[in-house]
Design an enzyme around this catalytic site. Structure first.
Site, PDB file in Angstrom:
ATOM      1  N   ASP A   3       0.843  -1.199   0.000  1.00  0.00           N
ATOM      2  CA  ASP A   3       0.000   0.000   0.000  1.00  0.00           C
ATOM      3  C   ASP A   3       0.876   1.245   0.000  1.00  0.00           C
ATOM      4  O   ASP A   3       1.742   1.405   0.862  1.00  0.00           O
ATOM      5  CB  ASP A   3      -0.912   0.009   1.231  1.00  0.00           C
ATOM      6  CG  ASP A   3      -1.811   1.228   1.262  1.00  0.00           C
ATOM      7  OD1 ASP A   3      -2.874   1.189   0.623  1.00  0.00           O
ATOM      8  OD2 ASP A   3      -1.442   2.223   1.917  1.00  0.00           O
ATOM      9  N   TYR A  19       3.203  10.074   0.104  1.00  0.00           N
ATOM     10  CA  TYR A  19       4.191   9.490   1.001  1.00  0.00           C
ATOM     11  C   TYR A  19       5.588   9.843   0.504  1.00  0.00           C
ATOM     12  O   TYR A  19       6.078   9.290  -0.484  1.00  0.00           O
ATOM     13  CB  TYR A  19       4.042   7.976   1.096  1.00  0.00           C
ATOM     14  CG  TYR A  19       2.718   7.499   1.650  1.00  0.00           C
ATOM     15  CD1 TYR A  19       1.879   8.354   2.364  1.00  0.00           C
ATOM     16  CD2 TYR A  19       2.301   6.187   1.470  1.00  0.00           C
ATOM     17  CE1 TYR A  19       0.670   7.919   2.867  1.00  0.00           C
ATOM     18  CE2 TYR A  19       1.092   5.734   1.980  1.00  0.00           C
ATOM     19  CZ  TYR A  19       0.270   6.607   2.675  1.00  0.00           C
ATOM     20  OH  TYR A  19      -0.935   6.171   3.176  1.00  0.00           O
ATOM     21  N   TYR A  35      -5.353   0.589   8.404  1.00  0.00           N
ATOM     22  CA  TYR A  35      -4.033   1.214   8.506  1.00  0.00           C
ATOM     23  C   TYR A  35      -3.740   1.600   9.949  1.00  0.00           C
ATOM     24  O   TYR A  35      -4.629   1.668  10.789  1.00  0.00           O
ATOM     25  CB  TYR A  35      -3.896   2.413   7.565  1.00  0.00           C
ATOM     26  CG  TYR A  35      -4.738   3.638   7.858  1.00  0.00           C
ATOM     27  CD1 TYR A  35      -4.319   4.603   8.779  1.00  0.00           C
ATOM     28  CD2 TYR A  35      -5.916   3.888   7.155  1.00  0.00           C
ATOM     29  CE1 TYR A  35      -5.056   5.744   9.020  1.00  0.00           C
ATOM     30  CE2 TYR A  35      -6.663   5.032   7.382  1.00  0.00           C
ATOM     31  CZ  TYR A  35      -6.236   5.960   8.324  1.00  0.00           C
ATOM     32  OH  TYR A  35      -6.977   7.102   8.558  1.00  0.00           O
ATOM     33  N   LEU A  46      -0.575  -0.754  14.516  1.00  0.00           N
ATOM     34  CA  LEU A  46       0.205  -0.745  15.759  1.00  0.00           C
ATOM     35  C   LEU A  46       0.219   0.634  16.407  1.00  0.00           C
ATOM     36  O   LEU A  46       1.091   0.948  17.209  1.00  0.00           O
ATOM     37  CB  LEU A  46       1.633  -1.227  15.479  1.00  0.00           C
ATOM     38  CG  LEU A  46       1.750  -2.638  14.901  1.00  0.00           C
ATOM     39  CD1 LEU A  46       3.218  -3.006  14.677  1.00  0.00           C
ATOM     40  CD2 LEU A  46       1.083  -3.662  15.809  1.00  0.00           C
ATOM     41  N   LYS A  98       7.374   0.357  21.115  1.00  0.00           N
ATOM     42  CA  LYS A  98       8.429   1.301  20.752  1.00  0.00           C
ATOM     43  C   LYS A  98       8.621   2.417  21.781  1.00  0.00           C
ATOM     44  O   LYS A  98       9.644   3.088  21.781  1.00  0.00           O
ATOM     45  CB  LYS A  98       8.122   1.931  19.391  1.00  0.00           C
ATOM     46  CG  LYS A  98       8.101   0.953  18.228  1.00  0.00           C
ATOM     47  CD  LYS A  98       9.481   0.407  17.942  1.00  0.00           C
ATOM     48  CE  LYS A  98       9.479  -0.459  16.702  1.00  0.00           C
ATOM     49  NZ  LYS A  98      10.822  -1.007  16.414  1.00  0.00           N
ATOM     50  N   ARG A 137       5.293  11.645  13.142  1.00  0.00           N
ATOM     51  CA  ARG A 137       4.395  11.288  14.235  1.00  0.00           C
ATOM     52  C   ARG A 137       4.227  12.407  15.247  1.00  0.00           C
ATOM     53  O   ARG A 137       3.297  12.375  16.073  1.00  0.00           O
ATOM     54  CB  ARG A 137       4.893  10.008  14.913  1.00  0.00           C
ATOM     55  CG  ARG A 137       4.641   8.750  14.093  1.00  0.00           C
ATOM     56  CD  ARG A 137       5.292   7.526  14.687  1.00  0.00           C
ATOM     57  NE  ARG A 137       6.742   7.555  14.546  1.00  0.00           N
ATOM     58  CZ  ARG A 137       7.545   6.579  14.925  1.00  0.00           C
ATOM     59  NH1 ARG A 137       7.047   5.502  15.497  1.00  0.00           N
ATOM     60  NH2 ARG A 137       8.854   6.668  14.753  1.00  0.00           N
ATOM     61  N   GLN A 154      12.134  -6.828  11.887  1.00  0.00           N
ATOM     62  CA  GLN A 154      10.746  -6.480  12.202  1.00  0.00           C
ATOM     63  C   GLN A 154       9.788  -7.186  11.243  1.00  0.00           C
ATOM     64  O   GLN A 154       8.739  -7.697  11.661  1.00  0.00           O
ATOM     65  CB  GLN A 154      10.557  -4.969  12.118  1.00  0.00           C
ATOM     66  CG  GLN A 154       9.191  -4.497  12.578  1.00  0.00           C
ATOM     67  CD  GLN A 154       9.036  -2.995  12.443  1.00  0.00           C
ATOM     68  OE1 GLN A 154       9.415  -2.403  11.441  1.00  0.00           O
ATOM     69  NE2 GLN A 154       8.488  -2.362  13.466  1.00  0.00           N
TER      70      GLN A 154
END
Length: 326
Positions: free
Chosen positions: A51, A56, A214, A217, A225, A238, A296
């Site tokens: 995706d 982006y 989407y 996490l 994290k 973020r 990951q």
């Protein structure tokens, strides 16, 4: 790998996909060579859903994905890209789903992705300035031209989805969905005109659409994290998420600690628990998961190898009950 099949899409889709936002350069973990290695390893692991979107990295993520899929890999994957967000030299975005803009965007995305078609072409966000009829007509046009195979909606109200369905087939929907954002009303301060669990999932089931959640996490919190508080840099996108601001983050962090305790009891990584919580829902098709390293990726793919028992699912649902409408 686990694959899921929906009525409106011929291909079986891997239950976990790769979200390519962090390939674009907006995250601390962005790195082109690393991103390409992740794409190749993901395909080797059975992942077939990628995706991406023009916005982006301001076109960069599409270019990286296109480069990674050269050499015969394109036919092995399902590419879900988007349109409808445009920006100026200051990277200030506006929504534009006009005929003129979509005709421009589809050709530019195809060039960056180095492909002749996009499997699922999604409208990134609603554009109240453009009539739905105009947008639906041009989508039907580029579909008939073979430039796209399926049409999807991202972040749309279900009323708008129903309107679109009277003009073109909507084969997929995408929405914000994780343990802590189940029917939330905003994303990065952007209002959401839908409730994922209460509205979108029932319609996905009704119409046989694919559903791609989407931020599974919660942008890293449900991956463990932030064990010592927020620790990403000032350049990380973020920072724009108000749910990570002082006074709000603490509420979500308390929820994280409850889920972490159950994950510890299960002897499973919290990220795998959060992924499985989504994957075991019938109407979740492929979980859009950003990956920053090969290790990951391996851990996330390993989440497909086991299930959460009914006993632990009940414990988890009780631990996150307060977030049903947050």
């Amino acid at each position: 790998m686990i694959y899921k099949k929906v009525k409106r899409i011929d291909e079986k889709i891997s239950a976990i996909g790769i979200g390519c936002w962090n390939f674009g350069g907006d995250w601390d973990t962005s790195n082109d060579d690393n991103a390409i290695a992740i794409v190749h390893a993901a395909i080797d692991s059975g992942v077939n859903l990628f995706d991406v979107a023009p916005v982006y990295g301001w076109h960069h993520a599409e270019r990286v994905l296109g480069k990674a899929l050269k050499g015969g890999l394109r036919e092995k994957v399902v590419i879900a890209s988007k349109c409808g967000l445009v920006w100026n030299e200051k990277h200030e975005t506006v929504n534009d789903l006009s005929r003129k803009n979509i005709l421009r965007e589809i050709d530019e995305s195809l060039e960056r992705l180095q492909t002749d078609y996009i499997d699922i072409y999604q409208l990134h966000w609603p554009d109240p300035k453009t009539p739905i009829e105009e947008t639906a007509k041009v989508l039907d046009e580029i579909k008939k031209a073979g430039k796209i195979r399926h049409i999807g909606l991202s972040n749309f109200s279900q009323a708008d989805m129903e309107t679109f369905m009277t003009m073109v087939d909507i084969d997929e929907q995408q929405g914000l969905y994780n343990m802590f954002e189940r029917n939330t009303d905003s994303y990065h301060n952007i209002p959401l005109a839908y409730k994922t669990e209460k509205e979108m999932l029932p319609n996905v089931h009704k119409y046989g659409q694919a559903f791609l959640p989407y931020s599974p996490l919660f942008q890293g919190l449900l991956a463990g994290k932030f064990k010592n508080g927020i620790n990403f840099s000032a350049r990380d996108i973020r920072n724009e998420n108000p749910k990570f601001s002082k006074g709000r983050f603490e509420v979500y962090y308390e929820g994280y600690k409850r889920v972490q305790a159950i994950a510890d009891e299960m002897e499973k990584p919290i990220a795998q628990v959060a992924i499985n919580w989504l994957r075991q829902k019938e109407d979740v098709t492929s979980i859009i998961n950003g990956v920053s390293s090969l290790s990951q990726l391996e851990k996330n793919v390993s989440a497909m190898e086991w299930d959460i028992s009914d006993e632990y699912m009940a414990k988890l649902n009780a631990a996150i009950a307060e977030f049903e409408d947050m």
